[in-house]
Write an enzyme that holds these catalytic residues in place. Structure first.
Site, PDB file in Angstrom:
ATOM      1  N   ARG A   1       0.810  -1.219   0.000  1.00 45.27           N
ATOM      2  CA  ARG A   1       0.000   0.000   0.000  1.00 45.27           C
ATOM      3  C   ARG A   1       0.841   1.267   0.000  1.00 45.27           C
ATOM      4  O   ARG A   1       0.302   2.364  -0.165  1.00 45.27           O
ATOM      5  CB  ARG A   1      -0.929  -0.005   1.215  1.00 45.27           C
ATOM      6  CG  ARG A   1      -2.036  -1.053   1.124  1.00 45.27           C
ATOM      7  CD  ARG A   1      -2.997  -0.961   2.282  1.00 45.27           C
ATOM      8  NE  ARG A   1      -2.349  -1.312   3.549  1.00 45.27           N
ATOM      9  CZ  ARG A   1      -2.959  -1.296   4.730  1.00 45.27           C
ATOM     10  NH1 ARG A   1      -4.229  -0.932   4.804  1.00 45.27           N
ATOM     11  NH2 ARG A   1      -2.317  -1.636   5.826  1.00 45.27           N
TER      12      ARG A   1
ATOM     13  N   LYS B   1       2.608 -20.181   6.703  1.00 45.03           N
ATOM     14  CA  LYS B   1       1.827 -20.487   7.894  1.00 45.03           C
ATOM     15  C   LYS B   1       1.673 -19.212   8.732  1.00 45.03           C
ATOM     16  O   LYS B   1       2.455 -18.264   8.539  1.00 45.03           O
ATOM     17  CB  LYS B   1       2.510 -21.587   8.714  1.00 45.03           C
ATOM     18  CG  LYS B   1       3.721 -21.097   9.527  1.00 45.03           C
ATOM     19  CD  LYS B   1       4.206 -22.177  10.434  1.00 45.03           C
ATOM     20  CE  LYS B   1       5.296 -21.668  11.358  1.00 45.03           C
ATOM     21  NZ  LYS B   1       4.823 -20.832  12.464  1.00 45.03           N
TER      22      LYS B   1
ATOM     23  N   GLU C   1      14.224 -23.076  21.271  1.00 44.06           N
ATOM     24  CA  GLU C   1      14.529 -21.686  20.953  1.00 44.06           C
ATOM     25  C   GLU C   1      15.015 -20.968  22.210  1.00 44.06           C
ATOM     26  O   GLU C   1      14.441 -21.138  23.285  1.00 44.06           O
ATOM     27  CB  GLU C   1      13.281 -20.973  20.424  1.00 44.06           C
ATOM     28  CG  GLU C   1      12.669 -21.606  19.180  1.00 44.06           C
ATOM     29  CD  GLU C   1      11.340 -20.958  18.823  1.00 44.06           C
ATOM     30  OE1 GLU C   1      11.346 -20.015  18.012  1.00 44.06           O
ATOM     31  OE2 GLU C   1      10.311 -21.389  19.370  1.00 44.06           O
TER      32      GLU C   1
ATOM     33  N   HIS D   1       5.855 -27.624  11.904  1.00 46.47           N
ATOM     34  CA  HIS D   1       7.265 -28.015  11.819  1.00 46.47           C
ATOM     35  C   HIS D   1       7.529 -29.417  12.370  1.00 46.47           C
ATOM     36  O   HIS D   1       8.116 -30.267  11.693  1.00 46.47           O
ATOM     37  CB  HIS D   1       8.145 -27.017  12.573  1.00 46.47           C
ATOM     38  CG  HIS D   1       8.057 -25.619  12.054  1.00 46.47           C
ATOM     39  ND1 HIS D   1       7.808 -25.323  10.722  1.00 46.47           N
ATOM     40  CD2 HIS D   1       8.189 -24.419  12.672  1.00 46.47           C
ATOM     41  CE1 HIS D   1       7.799 -24.012  10.563  1.00 46.47           C
ATOM     42  NE2 HIS D   1       8.020 -23.446  11.728  1.00 46.47           N
TER      43      HIS D   1
ATOM     44  N   LYS E   1      10.106 -22.104  24.011  1.00 44.22           N
ATOM     45  CA  LYS E   1      10.825 -20.832  23.954  1.00 44.22           C
ATOM     46  C   LYS E   1      11.553 -20.593  25.280  1.00 44.22           C
ATOM     47  O   LYS E   1      11.178 -21.137  26.312  1.00 44.22           O
ATOM     48  CB  LYS E   1       9.855 -19.689  23.666  1.00 44.22           C
ATOM     49  CG  LYS E   1       9.151 -19.822  22.316  1.00 44.22           C
ATOM     50  CD  LYS E   1       8.361 -18.584  21.955  1.00 44.22           C
ATOM     51  CE  LYS E   1       7.644 -18.758  20.626  1.00 44.22           C
ATOM     52  NZ  LYS E   1       8.573 -19.040  19.507  1.00 44.22           N
TER      53      LYS E   1
END
Length: 491
Positions: free
Chosen positions: A50, A147, A215, A239, A339
């Protein structure tokens, strides 16, 4: 530069050209493909957004992105070649006039258009409708979708139906970037090209399999997205289940796209259902609290910027998965992802059964198991752990675990190991769908995940706390310990 024989002249249209995905992943990957000579000389790259940009403004944005996210200095000659491909189209996805302008830019014969949706899935329907109304959906036009495709089976079907209204399945490329990783691709060669594994890949020889995707980072400012998704939807549904299917699939009749996908779907359909009757025995949810990761103090999930202090969203999941087919009956697969864990790593560990007769019982009541470790990141490679006799004159056979380690970067002496997005972008240009996810794969995965999510919701299950910098809740250790096993120690 030489062009590979499979390269095709195409127009790559990136919707969401100024977004994070385009800047961090797509543009650096296109630069590397340019460097390797994989992009056809006549291919164009058209950013869509945009912003009131002209071509020169977009070129400036692309250069800034490359200078920020490339892991090497920008080569002037390569930049000149790449920048000559660039153009920009101002377009609002709800505005039909914008798609007409895009159509004018794409008005060339015998060219494939690849529409990359680097935007939220909520916009996919409008984009497909705009492309269809402008006549830009006819084969060989393709669409590439990121995804998450929905938050459950129902919403996934809505998105896929919106796309299917204008594009056939053979035109749709659903990305799971783990399928583009070199070590994931190597699973096919490892399993089916080596008799050592091809003839010993079932419940006769394998004890269990562990898949870990860890992670160090937290939610990185993505509270709005992540709190709606959680680790189950964000990582397990795509995954980890994709990795599981690559490990568990039976040999396909050949390596064609649909033969591989057919075998993966069979695995997904064979996953034992998890519901209220067994969810607490085979799943663990966790949520990180404040702690230290790599020596740095980090906040807890509920202390992150913009956090809802009462959120029950999980940042860690561990699951025991059973596959009810002849190959894997009795062989559990343990999935673990989270995480704020101690280190960033993705690996598959295959534990082999011990010999039926232990000839070394004088020294070992139970022999350490042989292991095959497939490192997906950060140091891509394959490691085999076997037992050897320790040299010496001792009359007893003292054994020691020895590692046979194949590091991809060292073995193949490559300065640059192709990023997953490089491979996946190239495959879309080639028109090969084998590394992309078919609709029935997505929906079978959602069916299985939805049953778990529903069970958690019905029991009002709250995630168990774990301190940042640890390997998740103690309950995840207890889950695997009950089976007489333990998680592989990540080095």
């Amino acid at each position: 530069m030489a062009v590979t024989s499979t390269a095709q002249a195409c127009d790559l249209v990136i919707f969401g050209a100024k977004g994070d995905l385009a800047r961090r992943k797509l543009l650096p990957s296109l630069y590397q493909l340019e460097k390797a000579g994989h992009i056809h000389p006549e291919t164009r790259i058209i950013g869509v957004g945009r912003a009131e940009w002209d071509r020169d403004a977009y070129i400036k944005v692309v250069r800034e992105a490359l200078e920020t996210f490339l892991k090497e200095p920008l080569d002037p000659a390569l930049w000149t070649t790449l920048s000559n491909r660039l153009d920009f189209c101002n377009l609002d996805v709800e505005d039909t006039e914008g798609f007409k302008r895009l159509g004018t830019m794409l008005d060339q014969q015998n060219r494939t258009t690849i529409n990359y949706f680097a935007m939220p899935p909520s916009t996919f329907g409008a984009i497909c409708r705009g492309l269809g109304q402008a006549g830009l959906n006819k084969e060989p036009a393709r669409v590439v979708m990121e995804k998450p495709l929905g938050t459950n089976l129902a919403s996934s079907r809505v998105i896929n139906n919106q796309v299917a209204e204008f594009f056939n399945e053979c035109q749709v490329y659903r990305i799971d970037h783990y399928l583009g990783k070199e070590t994931v691709l190597n699973l096919l060669a490892l399993r089916f090209a080596n008799s050592l594994f091809a003839n010993n890949w079932d419940n006769r020889t394998i004890d269990h399999v562990q898949i870990t995707v860890a992670e160090e980072v937290g939610i990185e400012g993505r509270w709005g997205y992540f709190d709606q998704a959680g680790q189950m939807r964000d990582m397990i549904q795509n995954h980890l289940l994709q990795i599981l299917t690559m490990i568990a699939m039976s040999p396909p009749a050949d390596l064609s796209t649909d033969r591989i996908r057919d075998e993966k779907v069979k695995v997904l359909r064979s996953l034992r259902r998890i519901d209220r009757s067994n969810v607490h025995e085979v799943t663990v949810r966790g949520q990180y609290t404040s702690g230290f990761v790599q020596g740095k103090k980090v906040p807890g999930y509920l202390e992150e910027e913009g956090a809802n202090k009462t959120s029950n969203t999980e940042t860690f999941v561990a699951i025991r998965v059973d596959i009810d087919d002849w190959r894997w009956s009795g062989v559990p697969f343990y999935l673990r992802t989270g995480k704020r864990l101690p280190s960033k790593c993705s690996e598959v560990v295959v534990y082999f059964k011990n010999p039926a007769l232990n000839l070394f019982h004088d020294s070992y009541q139970q022999l350490p198991q042989n292991k095959l470790i497939i490192r997906l990141q950060p140091d891509e490679g394959v490691e085999i752990q076997i037992l050897n006799k320790i040299p010496g004159l001792d009359h007893k056979h003292r054994l020691q675990t020895t590692k046979l380690d194949l590091s991809f970067s060292e073995t193949f002496n490559q300065q640059h190991l192709a990023d997953a997005y490089e491979r996946l972008l190239l495959e879309t240009m080639r028109g090969i769908q084998a590394l992309f996810v078919r609709r029935d794969e997505v929906e079978e995965a959602w069916k299985w995940v939805d049953s778990i999510m529903d069970a958690w919701a019905m029991d009002n299950d709250s995630p168990k706390p774990y301190q940042a910098g640890t390997w998740g809740p103690v309950a995840s250790v207890a889950m695997i310990t009950r089976d007489g096993r333990s998680w592989n120690e990540v080095e």
